[in-house]
Design an enzyme around this catalytic site. Sequence first.
Site, PDB file in Angstrom:
ATOM      1  N   GLU A   1      -0.398  32.760  26.571  1.00 38.00           N
ATOM      2  CA  GLU A   1      -0.625  32.116  28.018  1.00 38.00           C
ATOM      3  C   GLU A   1      -0.533  33.057  29.195  1.00 38.00           C
ATOM      4  O   GLU A   1      -1.356  33.177  29.943  1.00 38.00           O
ATOM      5  CB  GLU A   1       0.474  31.130  28.328  1.00 38.00           C
ATOM      6  CG  GLU A   1       0.624  30.440  29.733  1.00 38.00           C
ATOM      7  CD  GLU A   1       1.952  29.642  29.859  1.00 38.00           C
ATOM      8  OE1 GLU A   1       1.815  28.843  30.771  1.00 38.00           O
ATOM      9  OE2 GLU A   1       2.891  29.705  29.076  1.00 38.00           O
ATOM     10  N   HIS A   2       0.665  34.021  29.139  1.00 37.86           N
ATOM     11  CA  HIS A   2       0.461  35.233  29.917  1.00 37.86           C
ATOM     12  C   HIS A   2       0.622  36.539  29.251  1.00 37.86           C
ATOM     13  O   HIS A   2       1.374  36.799  28.226  1.00 37.86           O
ATOM     14  CB  HIS A   2       1.972  35.092  30.829  1.00 37.86           C
ATOM     15  CG  HIS A   2       2.063  33.896  31.446  1.00 37.86           C
ATOM     16  ND1 HIS A   2       3.082  32.890  31.027  1.00 37.86           N
ATOM     17  CD2 HIS A   2       2.024  33.233  32.687  1.00 37.86           C
ATOM     18  CE1 HIS A   2       3.185  31.789  31.491  1.00 37.86           C
ATOM     19  NE2 HIS A   2       2.408  32.001  32.665  1.00 37.86           N
TER      20      HIS A   2
END
Length: 436
Positions: free
Chosen positions: A318-319
Amino acid sequence: MPLHLKSPVPSGHVTAARADVTERVRAILDDVRAHGDDAVRRYSEKFDDWSPESFRLAPDEIRRIVSRVPDTVLDDIRFVQQQVRTFARAQRDALGDVEIETLPGVRLGHRHIPVSGAGAYVPGGRYPLTASAHMTIVTAKVAGVPRVAACTPPIRGEIPAATVAAMHLAGADEIHLLGGVQAVAALALGTESVEPVPMLAGPGNAYVAEAKRQLFGEVGIDLFAGPTEILVIADEHADPFVVAVDLLSQAEHGPDSPAVLVTTSEALGREVARHVERLLPGMPTRDFAAPAWRDHGEIVVADGLDEAFRIADSYASEHVEVLTENPRQALEKMRDYGALFLGEGTCVSYGDKVIGTNHVLPTRGAARYTGGLWVGKYLKTVTYQEVTDTASSALLGEVCGRAARVELFEGHARSGDVRAAKYGKGMLPWNEEGAA
């Protein structure tokens, strides 16, 4: 081969727990579908001990709630929403309508039309995620969505004033103090008091995520969400203390949040591990961060940056924070991630809270095929076509007739035949009168 200084604990895939969530959510959705407001109220009383006369806040109630929020908080909300709005407007401006002429008198085009309504879920629970109001509501309004109905739960029987203020300042057309599956169900299915919306957006717990999954198809959703993830790519130039702090910043989201370090330096990896163990006991959110690091934390040593980028892509996290000497290399080298955070001056927390990009992002490997929430998610790209030149229509009709018969679609073929005959002065052998 990469060296694993720390590996995650095998999960065993808690199938039984997930099956239980699935069944509970299905039962609530069926109940709301059948009993509307009565079911919504029962579940709100059961799970949140909350049963006001109306879940929807009236304008005067909103004004009173917002007036209780400190000016500094309101100023910060306005500042952050302006960052989100500025970036969202730039995204919208990049999406132009198209019309081209492919043959004489043959015009093809597309338009970007906002959905007629959107439901924005802003979580409460362990953390009142005020920032989710910015990400879901501001972005929808910039896209041109005419009606945004927003829901957030009460927190231990109290109205989350800052969250309500954020929803109001973001431009929500309706604000409902309602949480959980019952809120998502009311928005998607509609009840006697809640008009349904065609699209749902916003993060939530496992039950809210499962409700969105089950409702997908009846309504659109932004994406399927799982536990928050962070992956840091670091070389020998990175500050191990900064790396450790940033890993723990996302681990605090919950005990199942993966925090992964991929580094080209074994020495840095070991130093990061020492910092994490030193910092964890003093974290106010250690009850979540400690099990997340224990069970889902990883440290992987790669043989060079190219391998580090390949490993990072395999996670499709995600990040992804890039703390290397030349962080912009990742823009060329990587392709599977929700969002990149380039250099030590940037951190994932900026994306979560203040910088202006959207924090609703793909998890559990979904970054392999989708990005996160953005203006385009609230838009339907629809096409149109127009033929005004009779010769072009006749040509298309001839080709359509032949192409359709290859696929054994006689009805389709005849639609083409009619135009080929009418505009080309041909015959229709399948018509008793022989002509168009």
